[in-house]
Write an enzyme that holds these catalytic residues in place. Structure first.
Site, PDB file in Angstrom:
ATOM      1  N   ILE A  12       1.572   6.292   0.374  1.00 61.91           N
ATOM      2  CA  ILE A  12       0.840   5.763   1.067  1.00 61.91           C
ATOM      3  C   ILE A  12      -1.150   6.082   0.510  1.00 61.91           C
ATOM      4  O   ILE A  12      -1.598   6.781   0.226  1.00 61.91           O
ATOM      5  CB  ILE A  12       1.056   6.624   1.774  1.00 61.91           C
ATOM      6  CG1 ILE A  12       1.888   6.522   3.295  1.00 61.91           C
ATOM      7  CG2 ILE A  12      -0.543   5.148   3.019  1.00 61.91           C
ATOM      8  CD1 ILE A  12       2.128   7.546   4.298  1.00 61.91           C
ATOM      9  N   CYS A  13      -1.374   4.537  -0.136  1.00 62.08           N
ATOM     10  CA  CYS A  13      -2.667   4.324  -0.330  1.00 62.08           C
ATOM     11  C   CYS A  13      -3.546   4.506   1.263  1.00 62.08           C
ATOM     12  O   CYS A  13      -3.281   2.920   1.939  1.00 62.08           O
ATOM     13  CB  CYS A  13      -2.870   2.888  -1.014  1.00 62.08           C
ATOM     14  SG  CYS A  13      -3.931   2.518  -1.108  1.00 62.08           S
ATOM     15  N   LEU A  14      -4.108   4.779   1.996  1.00 62.53           N
ATOM     16  CA  LEU A  14      -5.535   5.417   3.557  1.00 62.53           C
ATOM     17  C   LEU A  14      -6.071   5.991   2.626  1.00 62.53           C
ATOM     18  O   LEU A  14      -6.330   6.747   2.527  1.00 62.53           O
ATOM     19  CB  LEU A  14      -4.211   5.209   3.957  1.00 62.53           C
ATOM     20  CG  LEU A  14      -4.670   5.704   5.546  1.00 62.53           C
ATOM     21  CD1 LEU A  14      -4.911   3.596   6.011  1.00 62.53           C
ATOM     22  CD2 LEU A  14      -3.453   5.749   6.480  1.00 62.53           C
TER      23      LEU A  14
ATOM     24  N   ASN B 190       0.786  -1.183  -0.223  1.00 65.69           N
ATOM     25  CA  ASN B 190      -0.250  -0.208  -0.053  1.00 65.69           C
ATOM     26  C   ASN B 190       0.830   1.282  -0.472  1.00 65.69           C
ATOM     27  O   ASN B 190       0.170   2.421   0.208  1.00 65.69           O
ATOM     28  CB  ASN B 190      -1.226  -0.018   0.953  1.00 65.69           C
ATOM     29  CG  ASN B 190      -1.733  -1.120   1.209  1.00 65.69           C
ATOM     30  OD1 ASN B 190      -1.905  -1.868   2.375  1.00 65.69           O
ATOM     31  ND2 ASN B 190      -2.660  -1.479   0.511  1.00 65.69           N
TER      32      ASN B 190
ATOM     33  N   LYS C 209      -8.170   9.903   2.037  1.00 67.49           N
ATOM     34  CA  LYS C 209      -8.338  10.471   0.511  1.00 67.49           C
ATOM     35  C   LYS C 209      -9.795  10.807   1.616  1.00 67.49           C
ATOM     36  O   LYS C 209     -10.109  11.726   2.016  1.00 67.49           O
ATOM     37  CB  LYS C 209      -7.906   9.419  -0.104  1.00 67.49           C
ATOM     38  CG  LYS C 209      -6.405   9.380  -0.207  1.00 67.49           C
ATOM     39  CD  LYS C 209      -6.573   8.471  -1.885  1.00 67.49           C
ATOM     40  CE  LYS C 209      -4.829   8.397  -2.193  1.00 67.49           C
ATOM     41  NZ  LYS C 209      -4.102   7.458  -1.538  1.00 67.49           N
TER      42      LYS C 209
END
Lengths: 138, 149
Positions: free
Chosen positions: B85-87, B78, B91
């Site tokens: 960072i994919c969180l 992630n 978002k």
């Protein structure tokens, strides 16, 4: 106003560049997609219409140092081009001869530079300059 | 330039009462910009690692989420090669009720539980799904190589 730090500004610019700019006449991206410092960039300009540059494709390299965007990046043409602001031995864009580099502001971007260089190609003092063979490199 | 009271309060609390394994220190010349350190959680592939991050509170914080990025290379499905960072809470799931502290705790939790079904680094996620043990081994190697002082 909040002062955006270098890396977050460059990430924003990267995301904008990945989506594509305006009419596609200018583009840019990271030279090395692994480079966590985001220092070295490639740019492309498609020559402006109604000039000797029409339909030519120019490659550039751009270096954003650690103090970007407080200081402007350094810009080099990789493709040979005869332009008043470009050093004819190494392709370096002379910052004293390009208004956006000379009067650099923090909210300017790589896009600002590429767009202004493209406009320069169409300026009266550049539009008709004799050009090196298309595709030749510095 | 005046700093919103909310940011001052959060900063004071981060400094006085830091969360275990996390530190966040504002830059003197930009109080919206933090140097962050997160220690790799125990029993995760990142155990023993010390990860540097940077965090920035944009003009419209807390209506908009903070921007956060890893500056230390990390092998995680992630987190991409540029440290993005994919969180969800960074978002569309951001809420002004969240804070810098909750964001950093969530990132720490993400290190304990990588989620290869919602990947940002596709090649890493695929590795994780196809051969989890081998991917964890790579993550441990990267932790030793890049995240130890």
């Amino acid at each position: 106003m909040a002062k955006i730090p270098r890396n977050f500004k460059l990430l924003e610019e990267l995301e904008k560049g990945e989506k594509g700019l305006g009419d596609g006449s200018c583009s840019y991206g990271l030279a090395d997609s692994d480079d966590i410092t985001m220092s070295n960039w490639n740019g492309t300009i498609i020559g402006i219409n109604n000039s000797v540059h029409e339909n030519r494709i120019y490659s550039l390299k751009i270096h954003c140092g650690e103090h970007y965007p407080d200081v402007p990046p350094t810009v080099f043409f990789l493709s040979r081009i005869n332009l008043s602001c470009v050093n004819q031995t190494n392709g370096h864009v002379d910052p004293s001869k390009l208004s956006c580099l000379l009067n650099w502001k923090r909210n300017y971007s790589l896009e600002t530079i590429l767009m202004e260089l493209r406009r320069e190609m169409g300026a009266s003092h550049n539009r008709k300059l004799p050009q090196p063979q298309e595709g030749s490199m510095f | 330039m005046a700093l919103p009271k909310r940011i001052i309060k959060e900063t004071e609390r981060l400094l006085a009462d830091p969360a275990p394994g996390i530190s966040a220190i504002p830059h003197e010349d930009n109080l919206r910009y933090f140097d962050v350190i997160i220690e790799g959680p125990n029993q995760s592939p990142f155990e023993g690692g010390v990860f540097k991050l940077e965090l920035f509170l944009p003009e419209d914080y807390p209506m908009a989420p903070p921007k956060v990025r890893f500056m230390t290379k990390i092998y995680h499905p992630n987190i991409d090669k540029l440290g993005r960072i994919c969180l969800d809470i960074l978002k569309d799931k951001w809420s002004p009720a969240l804070q810098i502290r909750t964001v950093l705790l969530s990132i720490q939790a993400l290190l304990s539980s990588p989620n290869p079904d919602d990947p940002l680094a596709n090649d890493v996620a695929q590795h994780w799904k196809e051969n989890e043990n081998n991917a964890i081994q790579t993550a441990q190697e990267w932790t030793r190589k890049y995240a130890t002082a």
